[in-house]
Design a protein around this motif. Structure first.
Motif, mmCIF file in Angstrom:
data_model
loop_
_atom_site.group_PDB
_atom_site.id
_atom_site.type_symbol
_atom_site.label_atom_id
_atom_site.label_comp_id
_atom_site.label_asym_id
_atom_site.label_seq_id
_atom_site.Cartn_x
_atom_site.Cartn_y
_atom_site.Cartn_z
ATOM 1 N N ILE A 192 0.959 -1.221 0.109
ATOM 2 C CA ILE A 192 0.092 0.078 -0.089
ATOM 3 C C ILE A 192 0.848 1.183 0.038
ATOM 4 C CG2 ILE A 192 -1.909 1.303 1.158
ATOM 5 C CD1 ILE A 192 -3.023 -1.301 2.255
ATOM 6 N N MET A 193 0.966 2.023 -0.970
ATOM 7 C CA MET A 193 2.001 3.159 -1.375
ATOM 8 C C MET A 193 1.126 4.333 -0.661
ATOM 9 S SD MET A 193 2.707 2.216 -5.309
ATOM 10 C CE MET A 193 1.138 2.513 -5.855
ATOM 11 N N ASP A 194 1.219 4.681 0.529
ATOM 12 C CA ASP A 194 0.622 5.670 1.230
ATOM 13 C C ASP A 194 1.602 6.758 1.635
ATOM 14 O OD1 ASP A 194 -1.874 7.029 1.845
ATOM 15 O OD2 ASP A 194 -1.609 5.857 4.123
ATOM 16 N N TYR A 238 -1.129 -1.083 -4.720
ATOM 17 C CA TYR A 238 -2.569 -0.486 -4.306
ATOM 18 C C TYR A 238 -2.110 1.082 -5.008
ATOM 19 C CZ TYR A 238 -7.088 -0.541 -2.354
ATOM 20 O OH TYR A 238 -8.427 -0.505 -1.820
ATOM 21 N N ALA A 239 -2.715 1.463 -6.160
ATOM 22 C CA ALA A 239 -2.583 2.785 -6.513
ATOM 23 C C ALA A 239 -3.891 3.703 -6.434
ATOM 24 C CB ALA A 239 -2.407 2.651 -8.020
ATOM 25 N N PHE A 240 -5.116 3.103 -6.301
ATOM 26 C CA PHE A 240 -6.283 3.788 -6.343
ATOM 27 C C PHE A 240 -7.423 2.884 -5.721
ATOM 28 C CE2 PHE A 240 -10.006 5.984 -7.578
ATOM 29 C CZ PHE A 240 -9.626 7.190 -7.540
ATOM 30 N N SER A 241 -7.956 3.193 -4.468
ATOM 31 C CA SER A 241 -8.830 2.143 -3.841
ATOM 32 C C SER A 241 -10.240 2.619 -4.254
ATOM 33 C CB SER A 241 -8.653 2.448 -2.426
ATOM 34 O OG SER A 241 -9.251 3.624 -2.101
ATOM 35 N N ASN A 261 -11.320 5.813 -2.977
ATOM 36 C CA ASN A 261 -10.550 7.195 -3.292
ATOM 37 C C ASN A 261 -11.309 8.004 -4.183
ATOM 38 O OD1 ASN A 261 -7.296 5.577 -3.273
ATOM 39 N ND2 ASN A 261 -8.114 6.602 -1.646
ATOM 40 N N ARG A 286 -12.224 11.414 -2.903
ATOM 41 C CA ARG A 286 -11.374 12.564 -2.855
ATOM 42 C C ARG A 286 -11.854 13.791 -3.625
ATOM 43 N NH1 ARG A 286 -5.275 10.629 -1.866
ATOM 44 N NH2 ARG A 286 -5.924 9.054 -0.230
ATOM 45 N N ARG A 320 2.992 -1.354 4.293
ATOM 46 C CA ARG A 320 2.400 -0.276 4.119
ATOM 47 C C ARG A 320 3.128 0.658 4.408
ATOM 48 N NH1 ARG A 320 -3.763 1.740 4.833
ATOM 49 N NH2 ARG A 320 -3.594 3.713 4.477
ATOM 50 N N ARG A 344 -3.486 0.029 8.860
ATOM 51 C CA ARG A 344 -4.890 -0.631 8.477
ATOM 52 C C ARG A 344 -4.750 -1.080 7.074
ATOM 53 N NH1 ARG A 344 -6.324 5.066 9.268
ATOM 54 N NH2 ARG A 344 -5.925 6.186 7.318
ATOM 55 N N SER A 402 -6.900 -0.959 4.975
ATOM 56 C CA SER A 402 -7.913 -0.071 3.876
ATOM 57 C C SER A 402 -8.646 -0.841 2.681
ATOM 58 C CB SER A 402 -6.852 1.101 3.313
ATOM 59 O OG SER A 402 -6.601 1.855 4.511
HETATM 60 C C1 IPE Z 1 -5.107 3.357 0.623
HETATM 61 O O1 IPE Z 1 -4.649 4.524 0.952
HETATM 62 C C2 IPE Z 1 -5.430 3.292 -0.879
HETATM 63 C C3 IPE Z 1 -4.184 3.644 -1.691
HETATM 64 C C4 IPE Z 1 -2.703 3.743 -1.272
HETATM 65 C C5 IPE Z 1 -4.022 3.764 -3.134
HETATM 66 P P1 IPE Z 1 -5.786 5.866 1.561
HETATM 67 O O2 IPE Z 1 -4.797 6.788 1.970
HETATM 68 O O3 IPE Z 1 -6.528 6.037 0.591
HETATM 69 O O4 IPE Z 1 -6.090 4.938 2.668
HETATM 70 P P2 IPE Z 1 -6.837 5.475 3.856
HETATM 71 O O5 IPE Z 1 -8.418 5.782 3.451
HETATM 72 O O6 IPE Z 1 -6.435 6.488 4.420
HETATM 73 O O7 IPE Z 1 -7.165 4.081 5.082
#
Ligand code: IPE
Ligand code: IPE
Ligand code: MG
Length: 251
Positions: free
Chosen positions: A19-21, A63-66, A69, A72, A189, A195, A197
């Motif tokens: 998860i690239m956050d 994970y590039a786009f959930s 998302n 947003r 992550r 989490r 997500s």
């Molecule tokens: C999760 O990241 C999805 C991606 C990385 C694409 P988010 O930043 O959207 O996750 P939440 O909503 O804060 O948990």
């Protein structure tokens, strides 16, 4: 290779799911617009793909786009879609040259037609590549994935192809996304949140979970190596006891 490197290579994960956050926070700290963070995130991804290919990791899923998302601001969503499009066009030849197979998971139907076309082209172009199996999750949700599998199996029952008794874990595994790569061994992550997500829910039942505060644009080779070293030190018991594993190793 040094002794430590040989030991590490034995325990290299087959499949890494990330998860690239943290792109937005990275940009905010620099007083830049959020999209600048996403752009820096693409550069990080390019490096990590290269590292995975060099280390002979079989599969990488990011994970590039959930599916969440979309909530947003519209401007961020549309800039992200533009960035997917330009990055895809820019990167596909290099991926192909490096024998990398690129695929996408998620509900792709909702994307603009030109992006869908680009996705289909890239998938087709790289489909015979036998190196790193690189999957990008866009408009993906773990619950969507499981729900879609339910629906497909229900149709198979309805049309008489299978019976209810034939439904088992193996069949569900082969019906959800990523059925043709090993289950993720290591989940990473970035960005400090602990989490899932709505990422790969079914697939990560026994995955080792690694969380780091490092923001995705700062996630470099050293950070990745730290995750791999942490992974190499895990004892994957799959329900057994530590003693049982030691006995099996010495048998
Ligand atoms: C999760 O990241 C999805 C991606 C990385 C694409 P988010 O930043 O959207 O996750 P939440 O909503 O804060 O948990
Ligand atoms: C992850 O970074 C990328 C996407 C979800 C597209 P974020 O944009 O979630 O970055 P933060 O969490 O706001 O820092
Ligand atoms: Mg985030």
């Amino acid at each position: 290779m040094t002794h430590a490197e040989i030991e590490l290579s034995k325990t290299i994960p087959h499949h890494v799911a990330i998860i690239m956050d943290g792109n937005g926070r990275w940009a905010k700290r620099r007083n830049l617009p959020r999209i600048a963070g996403h752009k820096a995130g693409v550069a990080t991804l390019r490096n990590i793909v290269k590292v995975c290919a060099t280390k002979k990791i079989e599969a990488l899923t990011v994970y590039a786009f959930s599916s969440e998302n979309w909530k947003r601001p519209g401007s961020e969503v549309s800039r992200l879609l533009e960035l997917f499009m330009t990055s895809l066009k820019k990167e596909v030849d290099a991926l192909h040259k490096n024998n990398i197979r690129l695929r996408f998971i998620g509900d792709l139907k909702v994307f603009p037609a030109n992006l869908q076309t680009q996705i289909a082209k890239a998938t087709k172009k790289t489909e015979r590549n036998t190196g790193l199996q690189f999957t990008v999750a866009i408009n993906y949700g773990g619950r969507w994935d499981i729900t879609s599998a339910f629906k497909r199996l229900a149709v198979e029952i309805e049309t008489g192809k299978i019976t209810v008794d034939e439904i088992n874990e193996a069949l569900i595994t082969s019906t959800v996304s990523l059925s043709d790569v090993p289950e993720p061994d290591l989940f990473i992550r970035t960005g400090g949140e602990m989490r899932i997500s709505n990422y790969l829910l079914w697939q990560i039942a026994y995955t080792e979970l690694y969380f780091t505060d490092c923001l995705w644009p700062d996630f470099n080779m050293e950070e990745f190596n730290a995750a791999l070293t942490w992974y190499a030190g895990r004892e994957r018991r799959f329900g057994r006891t530590s003693e049982q594993l030691k006995q099996a190793r010495h048998a």
